[in-house]
Motif scaffolding. Structure first.
Motif, mmCIF file in Angstrom:
data_model
loop_
_atom_site.group_PDB
_atom_site.id
_atom_site.type_symbol
_atom_site.label_atom_id
_atom_site.label_comp_id
_atom_site.label_asym_id
_atom_site.label_seq_id
_atom_site.Cartn_x
_atom_site.Cartn_y
_atom_site.Cartn_z
ATOM 1 N N ASP A 35 23.231 10.793 60.527
ATOM 2 C CA ASP A 35 22.277 10.173 61.445
ATOM 3 C C ASP A 35 23.036 9.883 62.733
ATOM 4 O O ASP A 35 23.744 8.887 62.831
ATOM 5 C CB ASP A 35 21.712 8.892 60.843
ATOM 6 N N SER A 36 22.906 10.771 63.712
ATOM 7 C CA SER A 36 23.727 10.641 64.916
ATOM 8 C C SER A 36 23.385 9.393 65.725
ATOM 9 O O SER A 36 24.261 8.840 66.407
ATOM 10 C CB SER A 36 23.612 11.894 65.795
ATOM 11 N N LYS A 37 22.148 8.936 65.669
ATOM 12 C CA LYS A 37 21.800 7.726 66.418
ATOM 13 C C LYS A 37 22.411 6.485 65.774
ATOM 14 O O LYS A 37 22.916 5.595 66.467
ATOM 15 C CB LYS A 37 20.282 7.603 66.552
ATOM 16 N N ASN A 38 22.365 6.398 64.452
ATOM 17 C CA ASN A 38 23.026 5.274 63.795
ATOM 18 C C ASN A 38 24.544 5.383 63.931
ATOM 19 O O ASN A 38 25.251 4.365 63.964
ATOM 20 C CB ASN A 38 22.644 5.199 62.323
ATOM 21 N N TRP A 39 25.036 6.610 64.000
ATOM 22 C CA TRP A 39 26.455 6.840 64.256
ATOM 23 C C TRP A 39 26.854 6.165 65.560
ATOM 24 O O TRP A 39 27.878 5.487 65.644
ATOM 25 C CB TRP A 39 26.700 8.338 64.301
ATOM 26 N N ILE A 40 26.026 6.319 66.573
ATOM 27 C CA ILE A 40 26.279 5.702 67.879
ATOM 28 C C ILE A 40 26.372 4.182 67.753
ATOM 29 O O ILE A 40 27.330 3.551 68.240
ATOM 30 C CB ILE A 40 25.172 6.108 68.877
ATOM 31 N N LEU A 74 36.643 5.058 70.095
ATOM 32 C CA LEU A 74 35.328 4.974 69.463
ATOM 33 C C LEU A 74 34.223 5.107 70.502
ATOM 34 O O LEU A 74 33.178 5.703 70.236
ATOM 35 C CB LEU A 74 35.172 3.658 68.693
ATOM 36 N N LEU A 75 34.456 4.562 71.682
ATOM 37 C CA LEU A 75 33.440 4.627 72.730
ATOM 38 C C LEU A 75 33.354 6.019 73.345
ATOM 39 O O LEU A 75 32.279 6.434 73.798
ATOM 40 C CB LEU A 75 33.718 3.574 73.801
ATOM 41 N N VAL A 76 34.465 6.744 73.364
ATOM 42 C CA VAL A 76 34.411 8.135 73.827
ATOM 43 C C VAL A 76 33.548 8.955 72.878
ATOM 44 O O VAL A 76 32.698 9.738 73.307
ATOM 45 C CB VAL A 76 35.826 8.734 73.936
ATOM 46 N N MET A 77 33.753 8.751 71.565
ATOM 47 C CA MET A 77 32.932 9.443 70.571
ATOM 48 C C MET A 77 31.473 9.037 70.718
ATOM 49 O O MET A 77 30.567 9.873 70.678
ATOM 50 C CB MET A 77 33.430 9.094 69.168
ATOM 51 N N ARG A 78 31.238 7.735 70.911
ATOM 52 C CA ARG A 78 29.867 7.242 71.116
ATOM 53 C C ARG A 78 29.231 7.893 72.329
ATOM 54 O O ARG A 78 28.077 8.361 72.279
ATOM 55 C CB ARG A 78 29.880 5.727 71.305
ATOM 56 N N ASP A 79 29.957 7.934 73.425
ATOM 57 C CA ASP A 79 29.402 8.476 74.666
ATOM 58 C C ASP A 79 29.066 9.957 74.526
ATOM 59 O O ASP A 79 28.065 10.434 75.076
ATOM 60 C CB ASP A 79 30.381 8.262 75.818
ATOM 61 N N LEU A 126 34.176 9.349 61.439
ATOM 62 C CA LEU A 126 33.354 8.715 62.469
ATOM 63 C C LEU A 126 33.920 9.007 63.848
ATOM 64 O O LEU A 126 33.208 8.913 64.846
ATOM 65 C CB LEU A 126 33.282 7.201 62.246
ATOM 66 N N VAL A 127 35.197 9.371 63.905
ATOM 67 C CA VAL A 127 35.780 9.813 65.177
ATOM 68 C C VAL A 127 36.492 11.147 64.979
ATOM 69 O O VAL A 127 37.438 11.257 64.212
ATOM 70 C CB VAL A 127 36.767 8.783 65.759
ATOM 71 N N PHE A 128 36.002 12.152 65.680
ATOM 72 C CA PHE A 128 36.724 13.391 65.934
ATOM 73 C C PHE A 128 37.282 13.179 67.342
ATOM 74 O O PHE A 128 36.540 13.278 68.324
ATOM 75 C CB PHE A 128 35.775 14.589 65.926
ATOM 76 N N ASN A 129 38.537 12.858 67.461
ATOM 77 C CA ASN A 129 39.092 12.396 68.729
ATOM 78 C C ASN A 129 39.148 13.510 69.766
ATOM 79 O O ASN A 129 40.009 14.387 69.726
ATOM 80 C CB ASN A 129 40.497 11.831 68.494
ATOM 81 N N ARG A 130 38.197 13.472 70.699
ATOM 82 C CA ARG A 130 38.060 14.483 71.753
ATOM 83 C C ARG A 130 37.919 15.879 71.163
ATOM 84 O O ARG A 130 38.481 16.852 71.650
ATOM 85 C CB ARG A 130 39.239 14.457 72.714
#
Length: 299
Positions: free
Chosen positions: A199-204, A238-243, A183-187
């Motif tokens: 599902d990239s939107k549900n991922w967000i 997590l928010l960086v990945m979300r953004d 769920l996180v590929f860190n940077r």
């Protein structure tokens, strides 16, 4: 767009290559790939997705298993940290760089736990003739699962399709550590496995929900990471990945509305604000753009 097979091969090679490992910060890497975090929980990095482990006097638990080549090294190192039995193995999802070493650990435990979708996803993604040779989860769950190992309680949660259709978040409650798998590929540019139920939107929305459930003291273990940033961090990652995923979806939507073709979209080399993602890595922004384009046009 890369297939699962191509990604797993490239990703495994990228994480095994000495230029990547040698560039890890000294506080993250060690000669044997092991790092202790706290509460008996730590990480193992060698070839594939980050392994999380719990070592207590009464037992061991392992989260993800990497590859048949690296799993024996992980098991050997764990023997130096606890003489207790291997209580269980958890798979955060079905990709080969996270389940490839299952057979190694299955020699020491008869319990492998994953989301209910993982066995079928493993079979569907297996190379021709390889499905029968894979080691599958023995215990599955739909939404939540928990068990105590030693003095630690492990809780699993599935929040719907995101990176794949069978992602599990693993919480080490007492240590306040969470393994979020891929769920996180860190940077780093992520693999959006559309064929595997992504599902990239549900991922967000999942990343937002997980972030809000954590606190500033939570240590987060990521499935993969940019060497500059590492495979552990805090809930802000997590928010960086979300953004990034939000910006990616917005970019593809805007380009489609402007009449751009997929090939034209894929010429973009970096999204503004996410320059750190653009390093020597198995995946590119073009791969991510194509995945989201497929989601938007075939969903």
């Amino acid at each position: 767009m890369p297939s699962r097979r191509t990604f797993l091969r490239q990703c495994g090679l990228a994480l095994a290559a000495s230029p990547v490992l040698s560039s890890l910060p000294s506080w993250l890497s060690s000669a044997d790939g092991f790092e202790s975090l706290r509460g008996g929980v730590g990480t193992f990095t060698q070839r594939g997705g980050t392994i999380g482990w719990l070592a207590t006097p009464n037992g061991l638990a392992v989260v993800d298993t990497q590859s048949p080549d690296s799993a024996p090294d992980c098991w050997t190192g764990l023997q130096n940290r606890s003489q207790g039995p291997l209580s269980l193995v958890i798979n955060t999802h079905h990709h080969g760089d996270h389940v490839g070493g299952n057979g190694v650990f299955a020699q020491h435990t008869d319990r492998l736990v994953a989301h209910a979708n993982v066995p079928d996803l493993m079979r569907a993604s297996a190379e021709d003739g390889a499905a029968d040779d894979m080691t599958y989860p023995t215990d599955t769950f739909e939404e939540t699962w928990s068990e105590t190992v030693g003095n630690e309680t492990l809780r699993l949660r599935h929040r719907g399709p995101a990176h794949t259709g069978g992602d599990a978040i693993v919480v080490f409650e007492n240590a306040n550590i969470v393994h979020v798998g891929d769920l996180v590929f860190n940077r780093a540019y992520p693999f959006i496995d559309v064929a595997g139920g992504a599902d990239s939107k549900n991922w967000i929305s999942s990343l937002e929900t997980i972030h809000d459930a954590l606190d500033d003291d939570t240590i987060v273990i990521h499935g993969h990471g940019n060497p500059e940033f590492g495979v552990t961090g805090g809930r802000e990652d997590l928010l960086v990945m979300r953004d990034f995923l939000k910006a990616l979806n917005e970019y593809v939507t805007q380009q489609r509305q402007a009449g751009a073709s997929l090939e034209e979209m894929k010429q973009t080399e970096v999204l503004e604000g996410f320059e750190a993602f653009n390093f020597d890595w198995a995946l590119s922004l073009a791969d991510c753009i194509e995945a989201v384009y497929r989601e938007q046009t075939t969903g």
